[in-house]
Design a protein around this motif. Structure first.
Motif, PDB file in Angstrom:
ATOM      1  N   LEU A  94     -56.433  14.931   5.821  1.00 22.77           N
ATOM      2  CA  LEU A  94     -57.070  15.155   4.521  1.00 22.77           C
ATOM      3  C   LEU A  94     -57.097  13.884   3.671  1.00 22.77           C
ATOM      4  O   LEU A  94     -58.139  13.502   3.136  1.00 22.77           O
ATOM      5  N   GLY A  95     -55.961  13.217   3.535  1.00 21.58           N
ATOM      6  CA  GLY A  95     -55.904  11.998   2.722  1.00 21.58           C
ATOM      7  C   GLY A  95     -56.763  10.877   3.295  1.00 21.58           C
ATOM      8  O   GLY A  95     -57.485  10.197   2.562  1.00 21.58           O
ATOM      9  N   ALA A  96     -56.701  10.686   4.618  1.00 19.86           N
ATOM     10  CA  ALA A  96     -57.501   9.633   5.250  1.00 19.86           C
ATOM     11  C   ALA A  96     -58.990   9.937   5.107  1.00 19.86           C
ATOM     12  O   ALA A  96     -59.797   9.037   4.849  1.00 19.86           O
ATOM     13  N   SER A  97     -59.361  11.199   5.279  1.00 17.35           N
ATOM     14  CA  SER A  97     -60.747  11.601   5.103  1.00 17.35           C
ATOM     15  C   SER A  97     -61.198  11.343   3.660  1.00 17.35           C
ATOM     16  O   SER A  97     -62.306  10.843   3.424  1.00 17.35           O
ATOM     17  N   ALA A  98     -60.337  11.657   2.700  1.00 18.17           N
ATOM     18  CA  ALA A  98     -60.674  11.441   1.291  1.00 18.17           C
ATOM     19  C   ALA A  98     -60.891   9.956   1.005  1.00 18.17           C
ATOM     20  O   ALA A  98     -61.808   9.595   0.251  1.00 18.17           O
ATOM     21  N   ARG A  99     -60.087   9.074   1.601  1.00 17.70           N
ATOM     22  CA  ARG A  99     -60.284   7.631   1.405  1.00 17.70           C
ATOM     23  C   ARG A  99     -61.673   7.207   1.899  1.00 17.70           C
ATOM     24  O   ARG A  99     -62.376   6.451   1.235  1.00 17.70           O
ATOM     25  N   ARG A 100     -62.061   7.722   3.069  1.00 17.91           N
ATOM     26  CA  ARG A 100     -63.396   7.392   3.588  1.00 17.91           C
ATOM     27  C   ARG A 100     -64.482   8.028   2.724  1.00 17.91           C
ATOM     28  O   ARG A 100     -65.548   7.440   2.505  1.00 17.91           O
ATOM     29  N   GLY A 101     -64.213   9.223   2.193  1.00 16.02           N
ATOM     30  CA  GLY A 101     -65.160   9.875   1.289  1.00 16.02           C
ATOM     31  C   GLY A 101     -65.360   9.089   0.003  1.00 16.02           C
ATOM     32  O   GLY A 101     -66.482   8.959  -0.492  1.00 16.02           O
TER      33      GLY A 101
END
Length: 198
Positions: A94-101
């Protein structure tokens, strides 16, 4: 360090010192008054940046694949039940995806989000990025998008105000509305260049 951001479409410029706007005006005037400033020239127009009303939908309900996962997940954002399955199977994504988002939002001139972020990992990513949080409109402008229509620009830049803006490679604001936020060439938050088109 003083940085002068100048645009080609209208000859306007913004002088930034640290996190704040120091001066606004025609490029020639500001360059003459501040000859030691580092100059960044951009095609198009400079705007206060965009508010994206879909913060939770883009950062918490969408999986933004890592490029190294392209064989498994492809390269485009994944929403709906498939995203929920990915996050349930591995909550640390979730956190890594949010950084890319957030990087995708920056690439569309977004400097502010609306909507309540509930996941602690996502909220931390959004806060660390420098994004500001605005009120969510009563009526959302349509489907979830990195370039929502109609676009919501933040209030005008002011001297002494935060250096938070975006530059779009368009002729004018009408052209920006017509072509959309994917025309972004630079995004600045807190005086830092957080996105630059290649």
């Amino acid at each position: 360090m003083l940085t002068l951001h100048a645009t080609d479409a209208d000859g306007s410029a913004v002088l930034v010192d640290g996190e704040y706007v120091t001066a606004l005006g025609p490029y020639e005037d500001l360059a003459a008054a501040h000859p030691s400033a580092r100059v960044r020239r951009w095609p198009g127009i400079l705007t206060p940046g965009l508010l994206n009303p879909y913060g939770p939908e883009i950062l918490e309900h969408t999986y933004h694949p890592d490029p190294r996962e392209s064989e498994t997940y492809g390269t485009t954002p994944i929403g709906g039940e498939r995203a929920r399955q990915i996050f349930r199977a591995d909550p640390s994504r979730l956190g890594a995806s949010a950084r890319r988002g957030v990087q995708r939002l920056f690439a569309h001139g977004t400097v502010a989000l609306a909507g309540e972020l509930r996941a602690k990992a996502v909220l931390e990513v959004a806060r660390r990025s420098g994004l500001v949080f605005g009120g969510r409109p009563d009526r959302l402008p349509g489907p979830v998008s990195l370039s929502p229509r109609p676009m919501v620009l933040l209030p005008a830049l002011t001297v002494g105000g935060p250096a938070r803006f975006a530059v779009f490679d368009v002729a004018d604001r009408a052209d920006l509305v017509r072509r959309g936020a994917a025309t972004c060439v630079a995004t600045v938050i807190g005086g830092r260049l957080v996105y630059r088109a290649r």
